[in-house]
Design a protein around this motif. Structure first.
Motif, PDB file in Angstrom:
ATOM      1  N   ASP A 188     -55.021  13.477   5.506  1.00 38.09           N
ATOM      2  CA  ASP A 188     -53.812  12.746   5.882  1.00 38.09           C
ATOM      3  C   ASP A 188     -53.279  13.326   7.196  1.00 38.09           C
ATOM      4  OD1 ASP A 188     -54.073  11.224   3.537  1.00 38.09           O
ATOM      5  OD2 ASP A 188     -52.913  12.683   2.381  1.00 38.09           O
ATOM      6  N   ASP A 189     -52.034  13.783   7.219  1.00 39.39           N
ATOM      7  CA  ASP A 189     -51.447  14.325   8.442  1.00 39.39           C
ATOM      8  C   ASP A 189     -51.617  15.834   8.580  1.00 39.39           C
ATOM      9  OD1 ASP A 189     -50.601  11.805   9.129  1.00 39.39           O
ATOM     10  OD2 ASP A 189     -48.580  12.063   8.314  1.00 39.39           O
ATOM     11  N   ALA A 190     -52.194  16.487   7.574  1.00 31.91           N
ATOM     12  CA  ALA A 190     -52.343  17.943   7.597  1.00 31.91           C
ATOM     13  C   ALA A 190     -53.728  18.330   8.105  1.00 31.91           C
ATOM     14  CB  ALA A 190     -52.134  18.510   6.204  1.00 31.91           C
ATOM     15  N   CYS A 191     -53.775  19.386   8.912  1.00 31.08           N
ATOM     16  CA  CYS A 191     -55.048  19.914   9.395  1.00 31.08           C
ATOM     17  C   CYS A 191     -55.046  21.428   9.279  1.00 31.08           C
ATOM     18  CB  CYS A 191     -55.297  19.530  10.852  1.00 31.08           C
ATOM     19  SG  CYS A 191     -55.795  17.815  11.074  1.00 31.08           S
ATOM     20  N   VAL A 192     -56.189  21.991   8.902  1.00 34.56           N
ATOM     21  CA  VAL A 192     -56.399  23.428   8.865  1.00 34.56           C
ATOM     22  C   VAL A 192     -57.338  23.746  10.018  1.00 34.56           C
ATOM     23  CG1 VAL A 192     -57.394  25.335   7.542  1.00 34.56           C
ATOM     24  CG2 VAL A 192     -56.113  23.530   6.367  1.00 34.56           C
ATOM     25  N   ILE A 193     -56.924  24.673  10.880  1.00 38.88           N
ATOM     26  CA  ILE A 193     -57.725  25.031  12.046  1.00 38.88           C
ATOM     27  C   ILE A 193     -59.018  25.701  11.600  1.00 38.88           C
ATOM     28  CG2 ILE A 193     -57.819  26.477  14.109  1.00 38.88           C
ATOM     29  CD1 ILE A 193     -54.767  26.112  14.301  1.00 38.88           C
ATOM     30  N   VAL A 194     -60.119  25.262  12.182  1.00 40.47           N
ATOM     31  CA  VAL A 194     -61.423  25.866  11.932  1.00 40.47           C
ATOM     32  C   VAL A 194     -61.894  26.441  13.265  1.00 40.47           C
ATOM     33  CG1 VAL A 194     -63.803  25.461  11.207  1.00 40.47           C
ATOM     34  CG2 VAL A 194     -61.939  24.192  10.121  1.00 40.47           C
ATOM     35  N   SER A 195     -61.862  27.768  13.373  1.00 40.19           N
ATOM     36  CA  SER A 195     -62.212  28.403  14.646  1.00 40.19           C
ATOM     37  C   SER A 195     -63.713  28.356  14.920  1.00 40.19           C
ATOM     38  CB  SER A 195     -61.706  29.846  14.685  1.00 40.19           C
ATOM     39  OG  SER A 195     -62.233  30.576  13.601  1.00 40.19           O
ATOM     40  N   ASP A 196     -64.530  28.335  13.881  1.00 41.17           N
ATOM     41  CA  ASP A 196     -65.984  28.306  14.057  1.00 41.17           C
ATOM     42  C   ASP A 196     -66.581  27.220  13.165  1.00 41.17           C
ATOM     43  OD1 ASP A 196     -68.643  28.814  14.546  1.00 41.17           O
ATOM     44  OD2 ASP A 196     -68.661  30.769  13.542  1.00 41.17           O
TER      45      ASP A 196
END
Length: 125
Positions: A36-44
């Motif tokens: 939805d509107d939420a994102c979790v940063i994935v550095s790799d």
């Protein structure tokens, strides 16, 4: 709980990118894991992949969800997110389920909501 809160997958921990969203409700996008509107940063991003497929247990770890794999059967179990597990403990409310009683008749846990009860679980393995 929704259908993606607790997930059981057959066929091992590797899924296609499209299968990730079907299983957990999250999609891997350039900005990270999004729902939805939420994102979790994935550095790799590459760390989530095993070849061409996504390792769903690595994704579960990023989403702070417990995961385990039975390599013999290929079964993967992914638990509910931390905030739901914490809320269940704080509220002291167990989810509803049905088990057979001593006579083999089905008993709903919710039928005994206003009463104190003791649940004894046993496994021979």
């Amino acid at each position: 709980m929704t259908s993606n809160d607790i997930v059981m997958l057959e066929g091992g921990p590797l899924v296609d990118a499209s299968g990730l969203e079907d299983a957990l409700g999250w999609a891997l996008r350039p900005e990270g894991l999004c729902k939805d509107d939420a994102c979790v940063i994935v550095s790799d991003h590459e760390a989530l992949f095993d070849g061409e497929r996504i390792d769903i247990t690595a994704v579960a770890s990023l989403l702070d969800r417990p995961a385990t794999t039975d390599t013999e059967s290929g079964l993967v179990a992914i638990g509910a997110p931390r905030e739901q597990r914490r809320a269940a403990i704080n509220d002291m409310k167990a989810p509803d389920f049905v088990l057979p009683n001593i006579d083999g008749l089905p008993m709903n846990f919710s039928d005994h909501r206003s009463k104190k009860r003791l649940l004894v679980a046993f496994s021979s393995w």
